[in-house]
Design a protein around this motif. Structure first.
Motif, short mmCIF file in Angstrom:
data_model
loop_
_atom_site.label_atom_id
_atom_site.label_comp_id
_atom_site.label_asym_id
_atom_site.label_seq_id
_atom_site.Cartn_x
_atom_site.Cartn_y
_atom_site.Cartn_z
N GLU A 189 0.83 -1.22 0.00
CA GLU A 189 0.00 0.00 0.00
C GLU A 189 0.86 1.26 0.00
O GLU A 189 0.42 2.32 -0.45
N GLY B 14 -9.90 -3.68 -3.37
CA GLY B 14 -8.51 -4.08 -3.19
C GLY B 14 -8.16 -5.26 -4.09
O GLY B 14 -8.81 -5.49 -5.12
N ALA C 34 -8.35 -8.41 -3.51
CA ALA C 34 -9.25 -9.57 -3.34
C ALA C 34 -8.51 -10.91 -3.39
O ALA C 34 -8.80 -11.75 -4.25
#
Ligand code: NAD
Length: 370
Positions: free
Chosen positions: A90, A290, A292
């Motif tokens: 991230e 996101g 997943a």
């Protein structure tokens, strides 16, 4: 035919799967003579960490600066849970947002008639919904200093977060909201908490001034952020553009997201300030969902949020508004025909896979472009 530079950053998990479908759309737009695209693909997130030991390489950031638009898939996954905080996947996205100065986050909440029953609200409240939340992304309480937990003499701990906004930060996000409202239904709702927060008082004053001096033909209303949350679930169609700060925008945009049913349907855009010389705005487009990991590699991901993100890029960065509308209408027709991926499939019906959904959009888009 203009040549437009796109940087594709598929990332991790289902990111590459949904990006593949967007590449099909890009080739289709090119084949129809809408524009010529110069695309480059690079690593980000966990994939970049594996290759370079950091979640985004400096060369990738340079490519992002040079692109007309960045299309970002998703990053993250359990494989990188133990990676140092500053190297986690991230952090690659956060660095891109920071380096490109992406202060305006745009999250449309559009409820396709065919999916109105997937919302947690009644069909009549959401059918035809088309609202846009403009969230300030680089200031406010998530970044303000001091930001700390200290131990007091009594042994008690005290946590501090600081909400800070300057006139300039409020002005630039307000201008983005008013500009966008002009291209839509011409109404801006500005949400803050001026009743209890000084930053809310300043926000309200600055938005009022920008409206009076530069955008008086746009309708402006001020709404307290808590009331806005309530109104979003009571009567969401009253809104066109909502402009708000980083914290309230985080919350209100998640409320907006759920109005439309599925995470797999939600695109977003993050915009920076236009370059004074070229007028070009740095911009990154990404689905709200996101990576997943639970469905990655199964070919089950819904690519429509990623395809919707390309539609936003066409409209807001590439000056191809008509192609954006054609693409969104193609998606709407596909949904109306009953084709659904697993996340949005009606009970008892058979879902289609990621690639088939991309192909179904192509089949609707091609004739619309010719
Ligand atoms: P997620 O959005 O990845 O998944 C939540 C749920 O929604 C899962 O059940 C998933 O299968 C489903 N889902 C999401 N997108 C879908 C799609 N396109 N089609 C069908 N179903 C879909 O959120 P999460 O599970 O909380 O996070 C997984 C990873 O993604 C974490 O590592 C998280 O940090 C990361 N993440 C990244 C971003 C980003 O890259 N911008 C955003 C959110 C989360």
């Amino acid at each position: 035919m203009p040549t437009l530079k796109l940087l594709l950053l598929p990332g991790d998990g289902i990111g590459p799967e949904v990006c593949r479908e967007v590449e099909k759309v890009i080739r289709c737009l090119e084949a129809a003579g809408i524009a010529s695209f110069e695309t480059e693909t690079d690593l980000v997130g966990g994939a970049a960490y594996e290759a370079h030991g950091k979640p985004v390489a400096d060369t990738t950031v340079a490519l992002a600066h040079a692109a007309d638009a960045v299309l970002f898939g998703a990053v993250g996954g359990p494989k990188w849970d133990r990676v140092a905080y500053e190297s986690r996947p991230e952090a690659g996205l956060l660095r891109l947002r920071k380096d490109l100065g992406l202060f305006a986050n745009l999250r449309p909440a559009i409820c396709y008639p065919a999916l109105a029953d997937a919302s947690s609200l009644r069909r009549e409240l959401v059918e035809g919904l088309d609202l846009l939340i403009v969230r300030e992304l680089t200031g406010g309480v998530y970044f303000g200093e001091p930001k700390e937990i200290v131990t007091l003499e009594t042994g008690e701990k005290r946590a501090v977060d600081t909400q800070i906004y300057t006139t300039g930060e409020i002005k630039r996000i307000a201008r983005v909201a008013f500009d966008l409202a002009r291209t839509r239904r011409n109404k801006v709702s500005s949400a803050e908490k001026r009743n209890v927060m000084k930053s809310g008082v300043l926000w309200n004053e600055v938005v009022t001034r920008i409206h009076r001096d530069e955008f008086s033909e746009v309708e402006l209303e001020h709404v307290l952020a808590d009331n806005c949350a309530m109104q979003l679930v009571r009567r969401p169609k009253q809104y066109d553009v909502i402009v708000t700060d980083n914290l309230f925008g985080d919350i209100l945009s998640d409320v907006g997201a759920m109005l439309t049913g599925s995470l797999g349907m939600l695109p977003s855009a993050s915009l920076g300030s236009p370059d004074p010389a070229t007028g070009r705005r740095p911009a990154l487009y990404e689905p709200v969902h996101g990576s997943a990991p639970d469905i990655a590699g199964q070919g089950a991901a819904n690519p429509l949020a990623m395809i919707g993100s390309l539609a936003m890029a066409l409209r807001y960065s590439l000056n191809l508004g008509e192609a954006a509308t054609a693409l969104e209408e193609a998606v709407s027709r596909v949904l109306a025909s009953g084709s659904r991926t697993r996340d949005i499939v009606a009970p008892g019906a058979n879902p289609i896979g990621t690639g088939d959904m991309g192909d179904a959009v192509m089949a609707e888009l091609r004739p619309a472009l010719s």
